[in-house]
Design a protein around this motif. Structure first.
Motif, mmCIF file in Angstrom:
data_model
loop_
_atom_site.group_PDB
_atom_site.id
_atom_site.type_symbol
_atom_site.label_atom_id
_atom_site.label_comp_id
_atom_site.label_asym_id
_atom_site.label_seq_id
_atom_site.Cartn_x
_atom_site.Cartn_y
_atom_site.Cartn_z
ATOM 1 N N VAL A 60 0.839 -1.202 0.000
ATOM 2 C CA VAL A 60 0.000 0.000 0.000
ATOM 3 C C VAL A 60 0.873 1.250 0.000
ATOM 4 O O VAL A 60 0.595 2.219 -0.719
ATOM 5 C CB VAL A 60 -0.956 -0.007 1.209
ATOM 6 N N ALA A 61 1.937 1.243 0.789
ATOM 7 C CA ALA A 61 2.809 2.417 0.877
ATOM 8 C C ALA A 61 3.493 2.713 -0.454
ATOM 9 O O ALA A 61 3.562 3.874 -0.895
ATOM 10 C CB ALA A 61 3.856 2.211 1.974
ATOM 11 N N VAL A 62 4.000 1.669 -1.113
ATOM 12 C CA VAL A 62 4.661 1.870 -2.405
ATOM 13 C C VAL A 62 3.647 2.332 -3.454
ATOM 14 O O VAL A 62 3.922 3.259 -4.233
ATOM 15 C CB VAL A 62 5.365 0.566 -2.846
ATOM 16 N N HIS A 63 2.481 1.716 -3.476
ATOM 17 C CA HIS A 63 1.425 2.151 -4.413
ATOM 18 C C HIS A 63 1.088 3.618 -4.194
ATOM 19 O O HIS A 63 1.004 4.405 -5.149
ATOM 20 C CB HIS A 63 0.176 1.286 -4.220
ATOM 21 N N ASN A 64 0.893 4.017 -2.939
ATOM 22 C CA ASN A 64 0.501 5.394 -2.647
ATOM 23 C C ASN A 64 1.609 6.387 -2.992
ATOM 24 O O ASN A 64 1.329 7.524 -3.397
ATOM 25 C CB ASN A 64 0.104 5.529 -1.177
ATOM 26 N N ALA A 65 2.864 5.976 -2.832
ATOM 27 C CA ALA A 65 3.973 6.862 -3.202
ATOM 28 C C ALA A 65 3.970 7.117 -4.708
ATOM 29 O O ALA A 65 4.151 8.258 -5.162
ATOM 30 C CB ALA A 65 5.295 6.248 -2.765
ATOM 31 N N PHE A 66 3.770 6.067 -5.498
ATOM 32 C CA PHE A 66 3.682 6.234 -6.951
ATOM 33 C C PHE A 66 2.468 7.075 -7.319
ATOM 34 O O PHE A 66 2.541 7.928 -8.213
ATOM 35 C CB PHE A 66 3.591 4.863 -7.627
ATOM 36 N N LEU A 67 1.343 6.835 -6.636
ATOM 37 C CA LEU A 67 0.123 7.579 -6.935
ATOM 38 C C LEU A 67 0.294 9.067 -6.638
ATOM 39 O O LEU A 67 -0.100 9.919 -7.452
ATOM 40 C CB LEU A 67 -1.042 7.010 -6.134
ATOM 41 N N ARG A 68 0.879 9.396 -5.484
ATOM 42 C CA ARG A 68 1.076 10.817 -5.144
ATOM 43 C C ARG A 68 1.992 11.503 -6.153
ATOM 44 O O ARG A 68 1.756 12.663 -6.533
ATOM 45 C CB ARG A 68 1.644 10.937 -3.733
#
Length: 243
Positions: free
Chosen positions: A159-167
């Motif tokens: 989730v953290a890696v996904h959210n970093a890419f999303l931001r």
């Protein structure tokens, strides 16, 4: 009232249309300045229908995630991939939803920056994805030797890696390399990072291959005779040299 330009999602899914219209209007007029009646009108439904379907202004901001979370759970349930790869694949499904609906996703991101209560709600939404990933891991990982807290860590890390890419994508100025090609590149880069993450966790969650038993090194004996020697003398010299 004229609907905001984001009233139709890029992927054309009918369930996302009213959500896109509502989020677009909230981003345009401001969260507190927009009434439920205006949101209902923009979404093409009555006030009572809006309340039955979404519940509140906060709920409508994240309503498309209800559908995506349902798709994530279905994807995980039907997946034939090994557990860590299945979780990474489900995370890519979420990222793809944002790439297909850039106006709605960026409008929501702007609302999150302006309304603290929505940022709190975003944390709850992220945690629901994390729980879905963890539930799949708990169900699919072998019980013998499974490291429960490592599974928690992997679900949270995905989730953290996904959210970093999303931001990073959300913060990029629209139109600055904002093409289908660049989006594919971002999705591929995310897939690569998630695969590397899975490789990091795989030994502790699925178990590293058991190494083959080490074979003892052969014993080499060298004997030197100053002259000719019979077989008995050679055999005795070898026996004397053995450990």
């Amino acid at each position: 009232m004229t609907s905001p330009p984001s009233s139709r999602p890029v992927d054309g899914h009918p369930a996302d249309g009213p959500v896109a219209a509502a989020i677009g209007l909230l981003a345009k007029q401001g969260f507190d300045a927009t009434s439920v009646e205006e949101l209902a009108e923009a979404s093409g439904m009555s006030r009572s229908t809006f309340f039955r379907r979404f519940g509140s202004k906060e709920d409508v901001v994240f309503a498309d995630h209800e559908r995506i979370l349902h798709q994530v759970n279905e994807r995980l349930a039907e997946s034939r991939l090994e557990p860590l790869a299945a979780v990474a694949d489900a995370a890519l499904l979420v990222f793809d939803h944002h790439l297909r609906n850039p106006q709605t996703s960026r409008a929501r991101y702007g609302l999150l920056q302006a309304v603290p209560a929505l940022r709190d709600r975003e944390l709850v939404t992220s945690h629901r994805y994390e729980r879905a990933f963890l539930h799949h891991l708990d169900d699919k990982l072998p019980r013998n030797g499974r490291r429960e807290y490592k599974a928690v860590a992997f679900a949270a890390a995905v989730v953290a890696v996904h959210n970093a890419f999303l931001r990073e994508w959300l913060r990029a100025a629209p139109g600055a390399g904002d093409t289908a090609s660049s989006d594919r590149h971002r999705a591929t880069a995310l897939a690569t990072e998630l695969q590397a993450l899975a490789e990091t966790f795989r030994p502790v969650l699925l178990g590293a291959p058991v190494p083959a038993a080490a074979q003892p090194a052969p014993t080499v004996v060298v004997t030197v005779f100053p002259g000719p020697a019979d077989k008995d003398a050679i055999a005795q010299a070898v026996r004397d040299a053995l450990p």
